[in-house]
Enzyme design. Structure first.
Site, PDB file in Angstrom:
ATOM      1  N   ASP A  61       6.607  -2.947   6.193  1.00  0.00           N
ATOM      2  CA  ASP A  61       6.582  -3.931   5.246  1.00  0.00           C
ATOM      3  C   ASP A  61       5.407  -4.689   4.908  1.00  0.00           C
ATOM      4  OD1 ASP A  61       8.151  -5.945   3.706  1.00  0.00           O
ATOM      5  OD2 ASP A  61       8.719  -7.269   5.284  1.00  0.00           O
ATOM      6  N   GLY A  62       5.233  -5.212   3.867  1.00  0.00           N
ATOM      7  CA  GLY A  62       3.917  -5.826   3.620  1.00  0.00           C
ATOM      8  C   GLY A  62       2.875  -5.515   2.642  1.00  0.00           C
ATOM      9  N   ASN A  63       3.225  -4.102   2.085  1.00  0.00           N
ATOM     10  CA  ASN A  63       2.154  -3.368   1.462  1.00  0.00           C
ATOM     11  C   ASN A  63       1.936  -4.384   0.293  1.00  0.00           C
ATOM     12  OD1 ASN A  63       2.090  -1.005   2.857  1.00  0.00           O
ATOM     13  ND2 ASN A  63       3.749  -0.219   2.048  1.00  0.00           N
ATOM     14  N   ARG A 102       2.297  -7.481  -0.597  1.00  0.00           N
ATOM     15  CA  ARG A 102       1.726  -8.684  -0.293  1.00  0.00           C
ATOM     16  C   ARG A 102       0.225  -8.526   0.196  1.00  0.00           C
ATOM     17  NH1 ARG A 102       5.684 -11.258   4.078  1.00  0.00           N
ATOM     18  NH2 ARG A 102       6.523  -8.807   3.840  1.00  0.00           N
ATOM     19  N   ARG A 137       0.150  -4.503  -6.870  1.00  0.00           N
ATOM     20  CA  ARG A 137       0.971  -3.791  -5.766  1.00  0.00           C
ATOM     21  C   ARG A 137       0.887  -2.621  -5.305  1.00  0.00           C
ATOM     22  NH1 ARG A 137       5.175  -7.157  -3.643  1.00  0.00           N
ATOM     23  NH2 ARG A 137       6.319  -5.147  -3.393  1.00  0.00           N
ATOM     24  N   HIS A 174       0.436  -0.047  -1.825  1.00  0.00           N
ATOM     25  CA  HIS A 174       1.478   1.079  -1.335  1.00  0.00           C
ATOM     26  C   HIS A 174       0.630   2.242  -1.270  1.00  0.00           C
ATOM     27  CE1 HIS A 174       5.173  -1.092  -2.116  1.00  0.00           C
ATOM     28  NE2 HIS A 174       4.922  -1.128  -3.436  1.00  0.00           N
ATOM     29  N   THR A 221      17.632   2.105  -0.464  1.00  0.00           N
ATOM     30  CA  THR A 221      18.724   2.029  -1.634  1.00  0.00           C
ATOM     31  C   THR A 221      18.571   0.716  -2.441  1.00  0.00           C
ATOM     32  OG1 THR A 221      20.387   1.233   0.164  1.00  0.00           O
ATOM     33  CG2 THR A 221      20.449   3.661  -0.320  1.00  0.00           C
ATOM     34  N   LEU A 235       5.661  16.413  16.342  1.00  0.00           N
ATOM     35  CA  LEU A 235       6.229  15.031  16.132  1.00  0.00           C
ATOM     36  C   LEU A 235       6.822  15.480  14.819  1.00  0.00           C
ATOM     37  CD1 LEU A 235       6.191  12.005  16.184  1.00  0.00           C
ATOM     38  CD2 LEU A 235       4.233  12.029  14.496  1.00  0.00           C
ATOM     39  N   ARG A 254       8.721  -4.093  12.857  1.00  0.00           N
ATOM     40  CA  ARG A 254       8.562  -4.188  11.693  1.00  0.00           C
ATOM     41  C   ARG A 254       7.460  -5.086  11.356  1.00  0.00           C
ATOM     42  NH1 ARG A 254      13.168  -6.482   7.212  1.00  0.00           N
ATOM     43  NH2 ARG A 254      11.525  -6.944   5.645  1.00  0.00           N
TER      44      ARG A 254
END
Length: 245
Positions: free
Chosen positions: A27-29, A31, A40, A44, A73, A138, A191
């Site tokens: 979260d927060g890309n 912002r 924005r 990303h 979704t 991984l 998060r």
């Protein structure tokens, strides 16, 4: 992160007692970008680069599965331009970084319903899944068109198709039909972005997961942040509803 004696000791503790399966809500890309006067989509792009770094750090810490909330979704509600940019970015990540991940033995999997993804994006992701299928390193489990509620509904449908009636369905049965059925239980959810909620991320698997909510935006996430979250996990008393002696 410059490795000090303290950080080496933490890493050794994590390797011995740390989480096997970690989920991250990226979260927060947007912002992060807006704070810097950027569009924005630049956030990303920065976030995608951070994912590659985080995968390398997770591997160093002995994490077996890293589940990443990349596109939910609900994210279809965003502007067409932003959604299109995210779909194109997924293709770009595969093109630029997939060989590096393959060389490191990573295995790519997806949770979510990929049928709604644009065909070029779906083909790029399917290519990465197929090519890395036999890798033993991984597991990078990417949430694409993923939502916890949708996953549970799809699991019920799979159980019905397997001939299990609703009244006979157990929690163990449902586990076997989730997108994460081949993975160890979810141990830790991280998060970023300062929000304190799950936002429909792995809500079934989160029943006894531990949590780490960070104020930093995802592009600013550091190895030290991951080490500290996993180190904290290694010292938590997980009772799973029971009592300790």
């Amino acid at each position: 992160m410059m490795e000090t004696m303290e950080s080496r000791e933490k890493i050794e503790e994590i390797l011995d007692h740390g989480p096997r399966h970690v989920g991250i809500i990226l979260d927060g890309n947007g912002r992060w970008a807006q704070k810097r006067g950027l569009v924005r989509t630049e956030g990303h792009k920065a976030g995608a680069g951070k994912v590659i770094e985080a995968c390398r750090w997770a591997d160093e810490l002995g994490i077996e599965v890293l589940s990443l909330y990349a596109f939910s979704t609900e994210n279809w509600k965003r502007s067409k331009e932003e959604v299109a940019a995210l779909m194109s970015l997924l293709i770009e990540v595969v093109r630029i970084h997939f060989k590096e991940l393959m060389d490191e033995g990573a295995k790519i999997t997806v949770m979510g319903d990929m049928t709604r993804l644009p065909l070029p994006t779906r083909k790029a992701v399917e290519y990465a899944i197929e090519k890395s299928r036999n890798n033993q390193g991984l597991v990078i489990n990417i949430g694409l068109n993923y939502g916890g509620r949708d996953e549970i509904i799809r699991a019920f449908h799979r159980a019905g198709q397997a001939g299990i009636s609703p009244q006979d369905l157990t929690a163990e049965d449902l586990d076997a039909f989730l997108d994460t059925r081949d993975f160890p239980p979810l141990d830790l959810i991280i998060r970023t972005g300062g929000e304190i909620r799950l936002s429909n991320f792995m809500i079934w698997q989160a029943a006894y997961a531990e949590f780490a909510f960070l104020d930093c935006y995802w592009p600013d996430f550091s190895k030290e942040d991951l080490v500290q979250a996993c180190f904290s996990f290694s010292h938590r008393n997980r009772r799973f509803g029971g009592l300790t002696s």
